[in-house]
Design a protein around this motif. Structure first.
Motif, PDB file in Angstrom:
ATOM      1  N   GLY A  23     -22.977   3.376 -17.998  1.00 16.44           N
ATOM      2  CA  GLY A  23     -22.030   3.618 -16.921  1.00 16.44           C
ATOM      3  C   GLY A  23     -20.801   2.723 -16.949  1.00 16.44           C
ATOM      4  O   GLY A  23     -19.740   3.104 -16.444  1.00 16.44           O
ATOM      5  N   LEU A  24     -20.923   1.531 -17.554  1.00 13.78           N
ATOM      6  CA  LEU A  24     -19.759   0.649 -17.690  1.00 13.78           C
ATOM      7  C   LEU A  24     -18.588   1.403 -18.325  1.00 13.78           C
ATOM      8  O   LEU A  24     -17.440   1.311 -17.868  1.00 13.78           O
ATOM      9  CB  LEU A  24     -20.152  -0.565 -18.560  1.00 13.78           C
ATOM     10  CG  LEU A  24     -19.020  -1.417 -19.102  1.00 13.78           C
ATOM     11  CD1 LEU A  24     -18.281  -2.119 -17.985  1.00 13.78           C
ATOM     12  CD2 LEU A  24     -19.567  -2.459 -20.091  1.00 13.78           C
ATOM     13  N   VAL A  53     -16.916   3.817 -15.915  1.00 12.00           N
ATOM     14  CA  VAL A  53     -16.101   3.141 -14.905  1.00 12.00           C
ATOM     15  C   VAL A  53     -14.785   2.649 -15.508  1.00 12.00           C
ATOM     16  O   VAL A  53     -13.704   2.890 -14.972  1.00 12.00           O
ATOM     17  CB  VAL A  53     -16.900   1.968 -14.280  1.00 12.00           C
ATOM     18  CG1 VAL A  53     -16.032   1.107 -13.392  1.00 12.00           C
ATOM     19  CG2 VAL A  53     -18.096   2.520 -13.502  1.00 12.00           C
ATOM     20  N   VAL A  59     -20.868  -3.683  -8.300  1.00  9.27           N
ATOM     21  CA  VAL A  59     -20.548  -2.265  -8.185  1.00  9.27           C
ATOM     22  C   VAL A  59     -21.208  -1.532  -7.009  1.00  9.27           C
ATOM     23  O   VAL A  59     -21.198  -0.303  -6.989  1.00  9.27           O
ATOM     24  CB  VAL A  59     -20.798  -1.559  -9.540  1.00  9.27           C
ATOM     25  CG1 VAL A  59     -19.730  -1.952 -10.542  1.00  9.27           C
ATOM     26  CG2 VAL A  59     -22.181  -1.883 -10.084  1.00  9.27           C
ATOM     27  N   LEU A 108     -24.786   6.014 -11.753  1.00  6.46           N
ATOM     28  CA  LEU A 108     -23.816   7.115 -11.725  1.00  6.46           C
ATOM     29  C   LEU A 108     -24.487   8.477 -11.725  1.00  6.46           C
ATOM     30  O   LEU A 108     -23.927   9.451 -11.241  1.00  6.46           O
ATOM     31  CB  LEU A 108     -22.872   7.011 -12.932  1.00  6.46           C
ATOM     32  CG  LEU A 108     -21.980   5.773 -12.962  1.00  6.46           C
ATOM     33  CD1 LEU A 108     -21.184   5.714 -14.256  1.00  6.46           C
ATOM     34  CD2 LEU A 108     -21.039   5.766 -11.764  1.00  6.46           C
TER      35      LEU A 108
HETATM   36  C1  GLC Z   1     -24.457  -0.907 -15.263  1.00  5.83           C
HETATM   37  C2  GLC Z   1     -25.485  -0.642 -14.189  1.00  5.83           C
HETATM   38  C3  GLC Z   1     -25.267   0.654 -13.432  1.00  5.83           C
HETATM   39  C4  GLC Z   1     -23.803   0.857 -13.100  1.00  5.83           C
HETATM   40  C5  GLC Z   1     -22.961   0.730 -14.355  1.00  5.83           C
HETATM   41  C6  GLC Z   1     -21.471   0.916 -14.077  1.00  5.83           C
HETATM   42  O1  GLC Z   1     -24.778  -0.355 -16.466  1.00  5.83           O
HETATM   43  O2  GLC Z   1     -26.802  -0.663 -14.713  1.00  5.83           O
HETATM   44  O3  GLC Z   1     -26.019   0.638 -12.247  1.00  5.83           O
HETATM   45  O4  GLC Z   1     -23.604   2.127 -12.501  1.00  5.83           O
HETATM   46  O5  GLC Z   1     -23.133  -0.533 -14.907  1.00  5.83           O
HETATM   47  O6  GLC Z   1     -20.998  -0.002 -13.134  1.00  5.83           O
END
Ligand code: GLC
Ligand code: ADP
Length: 487
Positions: free
Chosen positions: A21-22, A25, A221, A389
């Motif tokens: 998910g990083l 984002v 987050v 996510l």
């Molecule tokens: C990390 C977390 C997840 C989050 C993602 C994006 O991988 O495990 O919960 O949504 O980062 O921030």
């Protein structure tokens, strides 16, 4: 409103490099912030094949430290986003993943690789390397441990007083970037950096600790995770440190890139649908059941999982919990990769009950979309979850989330208990504590509502019309950037 020039520093950025998910984002933030008058550029490593995807490419440098070879910045456009790559072939141009080699182990030079990413960010922040258009950041936004050492480089530079302010976002406190003490010298850190009140962590160097100590602001987050990490239970050894910085710590929930995740335009679906035209979702379900070799049955509640298979995600609880609902005709489709034992367990379960359980071991973006569209519900039984996510895409696709009450899951899903159903606010099924029994009970509750079709559809429509986009959170980031610039 005055504009900000933001340098976002990250080891991943969707779709150029994604492990989780990083990447989603970091890939979504520049577009989400553009309407808020923020010019955000992304700095990441030049992994193999990334440079080739950019247009309008030029090179600047050299960087002040290459850690064993030459390092430069390659800058170019990817869609609407300006991307800066740390071009250091000896560190990044190799087959394998961003963190692990082909043998599945951490690259032995990860301290140099992400030290170089952080050093490059500091060079750009200090103006030691200037981009062809003269752009310089007025705030630097660091993501996770891989970028966090930037804060140390800026803190110990003789120009520290005039360096731009920094924000650290912790996407997952479980990853702390811990390396032997001796690597601090190799990375060019002064001895003061390795004091206990610095980046020294139980005799080692922690990149993340450097970020927590020296960044001006810290975000994570989701608001619930921001509170959880201040406790010994979820603080992973950092809770004391974070408590000292609590007044500079904010939880901002992630958004979803609603252009990538939109069931009415998603190119991966056999039949597009929306909250107003929900019935084509059934066609996606049939196609998915056929594709995965499950019994093709509209009346079977179909649960799905799209996840890394790690202890964090709690999926070791799922098979036992499924026993609560398989007898009711429920089905379950798992897409994931990670822990070899878990992979094997799901594969075996699928062999034993192919008409009810499917397991696809691997990483498959297109299938992730088809699962979100074709399944009835998505299961996220995490032991901890900074944000998550897939429950957000589940909401958007009318694929109701069954989630544990932790972190961002607790912040984004409203449990459909009796009161919530009466008030018309429930969007999913939330359980605690995180164990197989409670998960089983939640799956069972989901089945109860599923078999009450009008009720289920009302919940689906409600979930699909919830705002899971970036607007509110982008505004929260903009405010942090603006307050730092004012300070
Ligand atoms: C990390 C977390 C997840 C989050 C993602 C994006 O991988 O495990 O919960 O949504 O980062 O921030
Ligand atoms: P984390 O970052 O902790 O893995 P998130 O829920 O924040 O968890 O993000 C996971 C992202 O990765 C989502 O975009 C999800 O769709 C995607 N994903 C996870 N596993 C897979 C997989 N096996 N195949 C395709 N996409 C996946």
């Amino acid at each position: 409103m005055c504009s900000s020039d933001l340098l976002s520093v990250s080891p991943e950025c969707y779709p150029l490099m994604k492990k989780g998910g990083l990447a989603d984002v970091v890939g979504a933030l520049p577009g989400a912030l553009a309407p808020h008058d923020v010019d955000m550029r992304v700095l990441m490593p030049a992994y193999p094949g990334v440079r080739e995807r950019l247009t309008d490419v030029s090179t600047v440098g050299p960087l002040s430290k290459g850690f064993g070879g030459d390092a430069r910045i390659v800058t170019g456009e990817f869609g609407e986003t300006r991307v800066l790559l740390v071009d250091a072939p000896h560190l990044f141009d190799r087959p394998g993943g961003p963190y692990l080699g082909p043998d599945g182990r951490d690259w032995p030079d990860n301290h140099r690789r992400f030290g170089a990413l952080s050093r490059a960010a500091a060079d750009l922040a200090l103006g030691d390397v200037v981009l062809p258009d003269g752009w310089r950041p007025d705030v630097v936004h660091l993501h996770d441990w891989q970028a966090a050492l930037t804060a140390a480089y800026l803190r110990f530079d003789r120009r520290a007083a005039t360096a731009p302010p920094t924000v650290l976002t912790i996407h997952n406190l479980a990853f702390q970037g811990v390396f032997p003490r001796a690597s601090a010298i190799e990375l060019g850190l002064p001895s003061q950096a390795m004091l206990p009140e610095g980046a020294e962590y139980w005799g080692s160097l922690s990149f993340l600790k450097a970020g927590v100590q020296w960044c001006d602001r810290i975000t994570t987050v989701s608001p619930t995770y921001a509170r959880e990490i201040l406790t010994p239970e979820h603080g992973m050894g950092f809770d004391g440190l974070l408590r000292l910085r609590a007044e500079h710590l904010t939880g901002i929930v992630n958004g979803l890139d609603t252009t990538v995740w939109d069931p009415s335009t998603d190119p991966y679906l056999v039949a597009p649908y929306s909250s107003r035209r929900l019935h084509p979702k059934a066609e996606n379900k049939r196609a998915l059941q056929t594709e995965l070799g499950l019994d093709v049955r509209d009346e079977s509640p179909l649960f799905c999982v799209v996840s890394r298979l790690t202890t964090q995600k709690g999926l070791d609880l799922l098979l036992e919990a499924l026993e609560h609902v398989l007898w009711r005709g429920a089905q379950c489709a798992v897409l994931g990769t990670g822990d070899p034992l878990l992979e094997l367990t799901f594969r075996k379960a699928a062999l034993v009950r192919p008409e009810q359980i499917a397991a696809v071991i691997g990483y498959d973006e297109a299938l992730a979309h088809r699962l979100q569209a074709g399944a009835d519900a998505i299961v996220v039984p995490s032991r901890f979850e900074p944000c998550g996510l897939t429950q957000l895409s589940g909401l958007r696709y009318g694929t109701l989330p069954v989630v544990s009450r932790v972190g961002g899951l607790a912040d984004t899903v409203i449990d459909a208990n009796e009161a919530a159903l009466r008030d018309g606010v429930g969007t999913g099924f939330v359980f605690s504590p995180v164990d197989a029994h409670q998960l089983g009970v939640a799956l069972d509750r989901a089945c109860d509502v599923f078999f009450d079709r009008p009720r289920w559809q009302r919940m689906q429509r409600r979930a699909m019309t919830r705002d899971v986009g970036w607007d509110a959170s982008a505004e929260a980031y903009r405010e942090i950037y603006a307050s730092l610039r004012r300070a």
